[in-house]
Motif scaffolding. Structure first.
Motif, PDB file in Angstrom:
ATOM      1  N   SER A   1       0.833  -1.212   0.000  1.00  0.00           N
ATOM      2  CA  SER A   1       0.000   0.000   0.000  1.00  0.00           C
ATOM      3  C   SER A   1       0.861   1.254   0.000  1.00  0.00           C
ATOM      4  O   SER A   1       0.545   2.240  -0.675  1.00  0.00           O
ATOM      5  CB  SER A   1      -0.926   0.003   1.223  1.00  0.00           C
ATOM      6  OG  SER A   1      -1.866  -1.045   1.148  1.00  0.00           O
TER       7      SER A   1
ATOM      8  N   TYR B   1       3.906   1.490  -1.252  1.00  0.00           N
ATOM      9  CA  TYR B   1       4.522   1.609  -2.573  1.00  0.00           C
ATOM     10  C   TYR B   1       3.512   1.940  -3.669  1.00  0.00           C
ATOM     11  O   TYR B   1       3.890   2.426  -4.736  1.00  0.00           O
ATOM     12  CB  TYR B   1       5.309   0.338  -2.913  1.00  0.00           C
ATOM     13  CG  TYR B   1       6.799   0.524  -2.714  1.00  0.00           C
ATOM     14  CD1 TYR B   1       7.589   1.066  -3.719  1.00  0.00           C
ATOM     15  CD2 TYR B   1       7.406   0.197  -1.512  1.00  0.00           C
ATOM     16  CE1 TYR B   1       8.943   1.272  -3.543  1.00  0.00           C
ATOM     17  CE2 TYR B   1       8.767   0.399  -1.317  1.00  0.00           C
ATOM     18  CZ  TYR B   1       9.532   0.935  -2.339  1.00  0.00           C
ATOM     19  OH  TYR B   1      10.878   1.149  -2.150  1.00  0.00           O
ATOM     20  N   LYS B   2       2.240   1.705  -3.403  1.00  0.00           N
ATOM     21  CA  LYS B   2       1.196   2.113  -4.352  1.00  0.00           C
ATOM     22  C   LYS B   2       0.770   3.561  -4.128  1.00  0.00           C
ATOM     23  O   LYS B   2      -0.154   4.046  -4.780  1.00  0.00           O
ATOM     24  CB  LYS B   2      -0.020   1.187  -4.216  1.00  0.00           C
ATOM     25  CG  LYS B   2       0.177  -0.179  -4.850  1.00  0.00           C
ATOM     26  CD  LYS B   2      -1.116  -0.984  -4.781  1.00  0.00           C
ATOM     27  CE  LYS B   2      -0.993  -2.277  -5.563  1.00  0.00           C
ATOM     28  NZ  LYS B   2      -2.261  -3.057  -5.523  1.00  0.00           N
TER      29      LYS B   2
ATOM     30  N   GLU C   1      -0.672   4.782  -1.519  1.00  0.00           N
ATOM     31  CA  GLU C   1      -1.981   4.836  -0.867  1.00  0.00           C
ATOM     32  C   GLU C   1      -1.887   5.303   0.581  1.00  0.00           C
ATOM     33  O   GLU C   1      -2.840   5.882   1.107  1.00  0.00           O
ATOM     34  CB  GLU C   1      -2.641   3.448  -0.917  1.00  0.00           C
ATOM     35  CG  GLU C   1      -2.952   2.977  -2.325  1.00  0.00           C
ATOM     36  CD  GLU C   1      -3.405   1.527  -2.374  1.00  0.00           C
ATOM     37  OE1 GLU C   1      -3.829   1.086  -3.465  1.00  0.00           O
ATOM     38  OE2 GLU C   1      -3.327   0.828  -1.333  1.00  0.00           O
TER      39      GLU C   1
ATOM     40  N   SER D   1       3.671  -5.784 -10.114  1.00  0.00           N
ATOM     41  CA  SER D   1       3.265  -4.406 -10.398  1.00  0.00           C
ATOM     42  C   SER D   1       4.425  -3.612 -11.000  1.00  0.00           C
ATOM     43  O   SER D   1       5.426  -3.352 -10.332  1.00  0.00           O
ATOM     44  CB  SER D   1       2.783  -3.720  -9.114  1.00  0.00           C
ATOM     45  OG  SER D   1       2.572  -2.343  -9.337  1.00  0.00           O
TER      46      SER D   1
ATOM     47  N   GLU E   1       4.378  -0.481 -11.835  1.00  0.00           N
ATOM     48  CA  GLU E   1       4.410   0.823 -11.164  1.00  0.00           C
ATOM     49  C   GLU E   1       5.195   0.741  -9.855  1.00  0.00           C
ATOM     50  O   GLU E   1       6.041   1.597  -9.560  1.00  0.00           O
ATOM     51  CB  GLU E   1       2.977   1.286 -10.877  1.00  0.00           C
ATOM     52  CG  GLU E   1       2.882   2.563 -10.050  1.00  0.00           C
ATOM     53  CD  GLU E   1       1.467   2.841  -9.560  1.00  0.00           C
ATOM     54  OE1 GLU E   1       1.195   3.991  -9.178  1.00  0.00           O
ATOM     55  OE2 GLU E   1       0.642   1.897  -9.549  1.00  0.00           O
ATOM     56  N   VAL E   2       4.934  -0.302  -9.090  1.00  0.00           N
ATOM     57  CA  VAL E   2       5.606  -0.477  -7.799  1.00  0.00           C
ATOM     58  C   VAL E   2       7.101  -0.713  -7.992  1.00  0.00           C
ATOM     59  O   VAL E   2       7.932  -0.116  -7.297  1.00  0.00           O
ATOM     60  CB  VAL E   2       4.965  -1.647  -7.021  1.00  0.00           C
ATOM     61  CG1 VAL E   2       5.865  -2.103  -5.878  1.00  0.00           C
ATOM     62  CG2 VAL E   2       3.601  -1.231  -6.477  1.00  0.00           C
TER      63      VAL E   2
END
Length: 379
Positions: A37, A39-40, A42, A102, A104-105
């Motif tokens: 979370s 790394y996203k 959030e 992921s 993105e991550v």
């Protein structure tokens, strides 16, 4: 003369064997992926932290904050073990797989690595290979590294996390970089010990680890005081050819336990644990080993090839445990018990959590004292 830090040897052995003593929840619904979370983008890191995008952008060249803040590193480079920030969450096998899936991550992960490299005066030349070079301001940044040794703990954490995330090739380049700077260029004398005791043994590939141990031995002075590998093996060692290295890489991928944290791996871990337990139970039936026997047995496993090397390296009998602990006390002084360490960690976290009330974060000097007292545990 130099002595091997056996506490470090055992800690890194546990890491290389993918923490065989850890058990994780099998309920995917219950497991909260805090690190994922973060790394996203959030959630913020805790305590009193930022979202990762904000951190990566605003702290890019803010060396003072990177030095004095001691809460972010456990979130940028999570491990499957607790550190000094008790608001950070240990990494799980499920999270590791989610990270890797992921794009993105993983892009953020590489950016986080570049952020810390820059802080240490290093530049990532090639994202594919992991090749490194000194940054233009390397002299200034190396001075900081030599001054504040708690950064050695951070680097150990970064290396371990690189291995967990599948960036073993990044690990090798970073370890080689520090071995060169400490042993060849002699620019980082206060990093040398950590490079040999810790950085070097984060490498899970047996062949790559042997190559790096041999490289360290070649440049270590005085050479007869080198204690991180058996001299008779080092004298005979020859690096693999390019073709042989390719074959070895394939074998490493096929044989390395714990890569995917799947059921078959868990079975292998449990089997290894049973074998070690049997070895411990049988210790009373075996001749007692003295300190030199234990050191030779473990040291030889660094460069010894063939199947079962890690098992031999890991099979400590009860007597060996006592010898290792005694050796570690000579290196680090009388070690504190786990309860004392945990208490200090919690006190540090409490101090960090109360920064708004009590003023700025702990100074680097304060953290230096704490890290020394904790005996090189992961921060």
């Amino acid at each position: 003369s130099d002595r091997r830090n056996w506490n470090a040897a055992k800690d890194l052995q546990r890491y290389r064997r993918h923490y065989p003593d850890l058990t994780e929840s099998e309920d995917k619904e219950e497991e909260e992926m805090w690190n994922l979370s973060f790394y996203k983008n959030e959630i913020c890191f805790l305590p009193q932290g930022l979202h990762i995008e904000n951190l990566l952008e605003s702290w890019w060249d803010n060396y003072e904050v990177l030095e004095e803040n001691h809460s972010y590193i456990q979130w940028l480079f999570p491990l499957r073990e607790h550190g000094m920030n008790w608001r950070a969450k240990p990494l799980t096998c499920q999270e590791i797989q989610a990270f890797k899936k992921s794009k993105e991550v993983m892009q953020r992960f590489v950016r986080a690595y570049q952020l810390m490299l820059r802080f240490y005066g290093i530049v990532l030349l090639n994202e594919e290979t992991g090749e490194l070079k000194r940054a233009e301001n390397w002299a200034e940044r190396f001075q900081n590294l030599n001054r504040f040794s708690h950064n050695n703990l951070r680097i150990t954490r970064i290396l371990k996390c690189l291995g967990e995330m599948g960036y073993e090739h990044y690990q090798v380049h970073l370890v080689k970089f520090f071995l060169t700077e400490t042993l060849v260029e002699e620019t980082l004398p206060n990093v040398r010990r950590s490079a040999l005791d810790y950085f070097l043994f984060t490498i899970r590939s047996k062949q790559k680890r042997r190559e790096l141990v041999h490289y360290a031995w070649q440049h270590f002075r005085p050479q007869d005081s080198f204690v991180w590998g058996p001299h008779n093996k080092l004298l005979k060692y020859r690096p693999l050819s390019a073709e042989s290295r390719l074959h070895q890489n394939t074998e490493d991928k096929q044989e390395a336990p714990g890569k995917k944290c799947d059921d078959s791996v868990e079975k292998d871990w449990n089997q290894s644990l049973e074998e070690e337990q049997k070895a411990g139970d049988a210790a009373d039936l075996q001749p007692k080993l003295n300190d030199e026997d234990v050191k030779e047995k473990i040291s030889e496993s660094v460069l010894k090839g063939g199947d079962g090397e890690e098992e031999k390296e890991a099979s400590f009998t009860q007597q060996e445990e006592e010898d290792l602990n005694g050796e570690a006390e000579e290196v680090q002084g009388i070690t504190e018990n786990d309860c004392t360490k945990e208490s200090k960690k919690r006190k540090l976290d409490a101090n960090m959590g109360d920064t708004k009330k009590s003023g700025p974060l702990k100074s680097p000097t304060d953290i230096e004292n704490i890290s020394r007292n904790l005996g090189e545990c992961a921060i």
